[in-house]
Design a protein around this motif. Structure first.
Motif, PDB file in Angstrom:
ATOM      1  N   GLY A 310     -40.702 -19.578  10.238  1.00 59.52           N
ATOM      2  CA  GLY A 310     -40.252 -20.450  11.124  1.00 59.52           C
ATOM      3  C   GLY A 310     -38.551 -20.493  11.084  1.00 59.52           C
ATOM      4  O   GLY A 310     -38.137 -19.526  10.420  1.00 59.52           O
ATOM      5  N   LYS A 311     -38.008 -21.388  11.639  1.00 58.60           N
ATOM      6  CA  LYS A 311     -36.500 -21.572  11.629  1.00 58.60           C
ATOM      7  C   LYS A 311     -35.886 -20.193  11.759  1.00 58.60           C
ATOM      8  O   LYS A 311     -36.219 -19.616  12.897  1.00 58.60           O
ATOM      9  N   GLY A 312     -34.733 -19.756  11.023  1.00 55.73           N
ATOM     10  CA  GLY A 312     -33.909 -18.755  11.264  1.00 55.73           C
ATOM     11  C   GLY A 312     -34.709 -17.364  11.511  1.00 55.73           C
ATOM     12  O   GLY A 312     -34.251 -16.248  12.013  1.00 55.73           O
ATOM     13  N   ALA A 313     -36.118 -17.465  10.640  1.00 55.78           N
ATOM     14  CA  ALA A 313     -36.900 -16.375  10.740  1.00 55.78           C
ATOM     15  C   ALA A 313     -37.487 -15.895  12.087  1.00 55.78           C
ATOM     16  O   ALA A 313     -38.006 -14.718  12.266  1.00 55.78           O
ATOM     17  N   LEU A 314     -37.443 -16.728  12.937  1.00 58.38           N
ATOM     18  CA  LEU A 314     -38.111 -16.459  14.301  1.00 58.38           C
ATOM     19  C   LEU A 314     -37.204 -15.534  15.171  1.00 58.38           C
ATOM     20  O   LEU A 314     -37.729 -14.627  15.848  1.00 58.38           O
ATOM     21  N   SER A 382     -34.025  -6.358  11.154  1.00 55.13           N
ATOM     22  CA  SER A 382     -35.074  -7.415  11.369  1.00 55.13           C
ATOM     23  C   SER A 382     -35.650  -7.787  10.045  1.00 55.13           C
ATOM     24  O   SER A 382     -36.153  -8.885   9.683  1.00 55.13           O
ATOM     25  N   GLU A 383     -36.014  -6.762   9.489  1.00 51.15           N
ATOM     26  CA  GLU A 383     -36.688  -6.951   8.079  1.00 51.15           C
ATOM     27  C   GLU A 383     -35.724  -7.753   6.966  1.00 51.15           C
ATOM     28  O   GLU A 383     -36.412  -8.486   6.244  1.00 51.15           O
ATOM     29  N   PHE A 384     -34.677  -7.398   7.212  1.00 59.18           N
ATOM     30  CA  PHE A 384     -33.606  -7.942   6.142  1.00 59.18           C
ATOM     31  C   PHE A 384     -33.533  -9.184   6.513  1.00 59.18           C
ATOM     32  O   PHE A 384     -33.376 -10.214   5.511  1.00 59.18           O
ATOM     33  N   LEU A 385     -33.314  -9.640   7.763  1.00 59.56           N
ATOM     34  CA  LEU A 385     -33.356 -11.017   8.164  1.00 59.56           C
ATOM     35  C   LEU A 385     -34.472 -11.979   7.941  1.00 59.56           C
ATOM     36  O   LEU A 385     -34.250 -12.920   7.364  1.00 59.56           O
ATOM     37  N   ILE A 386     -35.654 -11.230   8.137  1.00 63.20           N
ATOM     38  CA  ILE A 386     -36.763 -11.943   7.547  1.00 63.20           C
ATOM     39  C   ILE A 386     -37.016 -12.299   6.209  1.00 63.20           C
ATOM     40  O   ILE A 386     -37.267 -13.430   5.696  1.00 63.20           O
ATOM     41  N   VAL A 387     -36.649 -11.253   5.244  1.00 63.07           N
ATOM     42  CA  VAL A 387     -36.933 -11.507   3.794  1.00 63.07           C
ATOM     43  C   VAL A 387     -35.759 -12.655   3.427  1.00 63.07           C
ATOM     44  O   VAL A 387     -35.838 -13.374   2.321  1.00 63.07           O
ATOM     45  N   SER A 388     -34.503 -12.463   3.841  1.00 62.36           N
ATOM     46  CA  SER A 388     -33.384 -13.355   3.679  1.00 62.36           C
ATOM     47  C   SER A 388     -33.746 -14.702   4.062  1.00 62.36           C
ATOM     48  O   SER A 388     -33.525 -15.628   3.356  1.00 62.36           O
ATOM     49  N   SER A 389     -34.323 -14.956   5.221  1.00 62.73           N
ATOM     50  CA  SER A 389     -34.672 -16.242   5.558  1.00 62.73           C
ATOM     51  C   SER A 389     -35.616 -16.879   4.461  1.00 62.73           C
ATOM     52  O   SER A 389     -35.526 -18.177   4.248  1.00 62.73           O
ATOM     53  N   ALA A 390     -36.619 -16.036   3.979  1.00 63.14           N
ATOM     54  CA  ALA A 390     -37.679 -16.550   2.900  1.00 63.14           C
ATOM     55  C   ALA A 390     -36.895 -17.006   1.812  1.00 63.14           C
ATOM     56  O   ALA A 390     -37.079 -18.312   1.197  1.00 63.14           O
ATOM     57  N   PHE A 391     -35.906 -16.200   1.433  1.00 63.68           N
ATOM     58  CA  PHE A 391     -35.368 -16.742   0.104  1.00 63.68           C
ATOM     59  C   PHE A 391     -34.208 -18.098   0.312  1.00 63.68           C
ATOM     60  O   PHE A 391     -34.340 -18.961  -0.276  1.00 63.68           O
ATOM     61  N   GLN A 393     -34.964 -20.163   2.459  1.00 65.38           N
ATOM     62  CA  GLN A 393     -35.873 -21.284   2.358  1.00 65.38           C
ATOM     63  C   GLN A 393     -36.456 -21.779   1.004  1.00 65.38           C
ATOM     64  O   GLN A 393     -37.106 -22.966   1.192  1.00 65.38           O
ATOM     65  N   GLY A 394     -36.337 -20.947   0.188  1.00 66.04           N
ATOM     66  CA  GLY A 394     -36.734 -21.461  -0.854  1.00 66.04           C
ATOM     67  C   GLY A 394     -38.135 -20.713  -1.092  1.00 66.04           C
ATOM     68  O   GLY A 394     -38.711 -21.312  -2.175  1.00 66.04           O
ATOM     69  N   ASN A 395     -38.670 -19.717  -0.455  1.00 64.19           N
ATOM     70  CA  ASN A 395     -39.835 -19.472  -0.334  1.00 64.19           C
ATOM     71  C   ASN A 395     -40.015 -18.249  -1.196  1.00 64.19           C
ATOM     72  O   ASN A 395     -40.133 -17.154  -0.502  1.00 64.19           O
ATOM     73  N   PHE A 396     -39.693 -18.335  -2.703  1.00 63.08           N
ATOM     74  CA  PHE A 396     -39.518 -17.135  -3.180  1.00 63.08           C
ATOM     75  C   PHE A 396     -40.853 -16.364  -3.551  1.00 63.08           C
ATOM     76  O   PHE A 396     -40.880 -14.802  -3.510  1.00 63.08           O
ATOM     77  N   TRP A 397     -41.915 -16.886  -3.450  1.00 63.25           N
ATOM     78  CA  TRP A 397     -43.279 -15.988  -3.547  1.00 63.25           C
ATOM     79  C   TRP A 397     -43.425 -14.962  -2.331  1.00 63.25           C
ATOM     80  O   TRP A 397     -43.724 -14.048  -2.220  1.00 63.25           O
ATOM     81  N   THR A 398     -43.216 -15.706  -1.165  1.00 60.36           N
ATOM     82  CA  THR A 398     -43.254 -14.883   0.039  1.00 60.36           C
ATOM     83  C   THR A 398     -42.197 -13.871   0.216  1.00 60.36           C
ATOM     84  O   THR A 398     -42.696 -12.577   0.496  1.00 60.36           O
ATOM     85  N   GLY A 399     -41.083 -14.141  -0.185  1.00 62.24           N
ATOM     86  CA  GLY A 399     -40.013 -13.061   0.014  1.00 62.24           C
ATOM     87  C   GLY A 399     -40.347 -12.051  -1.321  1.00 62.24           C
ATOM     88  O   GLY A 399     -40.159 -10.649  -1.022  1.00 62.24           O
ATOM     89  N   GLY A 400     -40.899 -12.518  -2.370  1.00 62.87           N
ATOM     90  CA  GLY A 400     -41.021 -11.307  -3.315  1.00 62.87           C
ATOM     91  C   GLY A 400     -42.182 -10.295  -3.006  1.00 62.87           C
ATOM     92  O   GLY A 400     -42.211  -9.313  -3.216  1.00 62.87           O
ATOM     93  N   LEU A 401     -43.452 -11.082  -2.672  1.00 59.37           N
ATOM     94  CA  LEU A 401     -44.482 -10.366  -2.171  1.00 59.37           C
ATOM     95  C   LEU A 401     -44.153  -9.363  -0.768  1.00 59.37           C
ATOM     96  O   LEU A 401     -44.638  -8.197  -0.748  1.00 59.37           O
ATOM     97  N   PHE A 402     -43.144  -9.821   0.065  1.00 56.85           N
ATOM     98  CA  PHE A 402     -42.814  -9.273   1.086  1.00 56.85           C
ATOM     99  C   PHE A 402     -42.032  -8.020   0.724  1.00 56.85           C
ATOM    100  O   PHE A 402     -42.550  -6.802   1.255  1.00 56.85           O
ATOM    101  N   LEU A 403     -41.336  -7.791  -0.339  1.00 57.18           N
ATOM    102  CA  LEU A 403     -40.652  -6.682  -0.639  1.00 57.18           C
ATOM    103  C   LEU A 403     -41.616  -5.848  -1.443  1.00 57.18           C
ATOM    104  O   LEU A 403     -41.546  -4.762  -1.260  1.00 57.18           O
ATOM    105  N   VAL A 404     -42.283  -6.551  -2.366  1.00 58.70           N
ATOM    106  CA  VAL A 404     -43.323  -5.672  -3.102  1.00 58.70           C
ATOM    107  C   VAL A 404     -44.210  -4.711  -1.951  1.00 58.70           C
ATOM    108  O   VAL A 404     -44.487  -3.423  -2.307  1.00 58.70           O
TER     109      VAL A 404
END
Length: 477
Positions: A310-314, A382-391, A393-404
């Motif tokens: 959500g938020k900026g990731a949309l 777009s992928e950079f903006l999505i993973v940046s939004s995850a971090f 927002q403090g959603n580090f698990w999502t951002g980490g798994l996304f990059l892996v």
């Protein structure tokens, strides 16, 4: 003018059906695709108000899907002329007519504000795509067609039950019975919680099957692998957008209700699961067209993760919808050329595409780099903006798994693509008469230019439209 968007391709389909000559019939596709594109441009400049009954409106979300689908179809229509000239012995009456009917149905999805009408249009895309997948008329294509029809029809039937539950929730809540989107959004919080919750689950499963979200994606590898390249491009870049738009309509209702956080959480999990499935099944894939099916599962997962955040990731998720559509067009059209040149989709046979089909090989390689998020192409943005939004927002698990998952998918896809395009052409393979020509190379080259341009510069009107569409979903900074 709005209904002209739907009726114009139908008129083209009728004309294509009546033309007796195979070669002349193919010319109908680019003529009506350009006419449709011109009409879309006119409606974007001067958008009509909502229809009197409220069923038809071209809002920002619909505009994004309409632009993406219309541009992709126009490119595929020009490509079809060169492709069908090469396959002149194969009757193309059904193909040409069904392509234009499918364009009409996809357009109706984008302008529908009534969920019942949207469901009918989405089902029409399912039915019209079936004969296109079966174009090669062999055992594998008919198996792929039946699997596609069975799974997508079950999915769309589940979505219909979800719509029934949504309508019934208005009855239980003692409100006017309606499936009009604006009414459902404004009254979302007052709908009966139990029936509303059931509706969201059924609609997510139903539209998720059509999108190809894992584990509901099982029709994709066969359908993408056996369909002609231009059909695969429309499946991955056009029909997926229509199903995604249907899910976005449900998302609008969910975030307006009390279940927005729950819905986003489910989307986040399903998006990561889709990326994980793609990472596993893309490894050591010997059929490069089936590999693109798992790439589609991955990128639907990426967009779904953005919706879950959500938020900026949309904003980034909606941008990725366009990026994925354009890049998949390049991948499928160029790999279709390579398939024709070698008469094979197997990586054990196809080697040295850069030598045998230099333009198609180069486009396939460039599109691989783009779709895996390499700069300076637009999917990277777009992928950079999505993973940046995850971090952020403090959603580090999502951002980490996304990059892996992105890293694993890059490695898996590279292990298939690089042997196909590099090296020497095997001396003992079948000699075919296909070679790169302007009609089959220029269309994907044009899409590649769009992808590169959007990676370096995003036009202000498109940025504004993306912000407006994200605002419809509750997106902010």
């Amino acid at each position: 003018m709005m209904w002209a968007l739907v009726l114009l391709p139908l008129a083209g389909a009728l004309i294509a059906w009546l033309i007796p000559d195979n070669r002349k019939r193919a010319l109908v596709l680019p003529v009506f695709a350009l006419a449709q594109l011109f009409l879309v441009g006119a409606l974007l400049v001067d958008t009509p108000p909502v229809s009197p009954a409220g069923w038809i409106l071209l809002d920002p979300l619909g505009k994004l899907a309409l632009i993406s689908n219309s541009v992709l179809f126009a490119v595929c229509a020009f490509y079809a002329v060169g492709y069908l000239a090469y396959r002149r012995r194969r009757p193309n009456r059904v193909l040409c007519a069904a392509l234009l009917v499918c364009l009409s149905a996809m357009t109706l999805v984008t302008i529908s504000q009534h969920l019942g009408l949207l469901w009918i249009a989405l089902e029409a895309t399912t039915l019209t795509m079936a004969p296109l997948i079966y174009f090669n008329h062999n055992a594998r294509s008919i198996e792929a067609t039946w699997k596609y029809l069975l799974i997508c029809s079950v999915g769309i039937a589940i979505a219909l039950l979800g719509l029934f539950f949504l309508a019934y929730s208005t009855i239980v809540a003692k409100q006017d019975v309606t499936l009009l989107l604006p009414s459902l959004i404004s009254d979302a919080a007052a709908l009966h919680p139990g029936w509303r919750h059931a509706a969201f689950i059924f609609l997510l499963v139903g539209f998720g099957s059509k999108m190809g979200l894992a584990p509901l994606h099982t029709w994709k590898p066969d359908a993408y692998g056996e369909a002609p390249g231009l059909v695969g491009a429309l499946l991955a870049g056009g029909l997926v957008n229509c199903a995604l738009l249907a899910l976005l309509r449900v998302y609008q209702i969910a975030v307006a209700s009390t279940e927005g956080a729950m819905f986003q959480g489910v989307l986040l999990v399903m998006g990561l699961i889709s990326m994980a499935f793609a990472a596993v099944f893309m490894a050591r894939q010997s059929d490069f067209k089936r590999m693109l099916a798992y790439s589609s599962v991955e990128h639907i997962g990426i967009i779904t993760v953005a919706l879950g955040l959500g938020k900026g990731a949309l904003f980034a998720g909606l941008l990725h919808m366009i990026n994925n559509s354009m890049t998949k067009g390049v991948l499928f059209l160029s790999c279709g050329n390579i398939h024709r040149a070698y008469n094979s989709k197997s990586t054990t046979t196809v080697r040295g595409a850069l030598r045998r089909t230099p333009w198609s090989g180069a486009l396939f390689l460039a599109a691989f780099l783009a779709i895996t998020g390499s700069p300076p192409f637009s999917p990277f943005v777009s992928e950079f903006l999505i993973v940046s939004s995850a971090f952020v927002q403090g959603n580090f698990w999502t951002g980490g798994l996304f990059l892996v998952f992105l890293a694993l998918i890059f490695i898996g896809m590279a292990s298939t693509v690089l042997p196909v395009v590099l090296g020497e052409v095997p001396a003992d393979i079948e000699r075919t008469r296909y070679r790169d020509t302007l009609p089959t190379v220029l269309p994907p080259l044009l899409l590649m230019g769009i992808i590169l341009t959007m990676g370096l510069w995003l036009p202000a009107p498109l940025q504004q439209l993306l912000h407006e569409a994200a605002g419809q979903l509750g997106g902010g900074a």
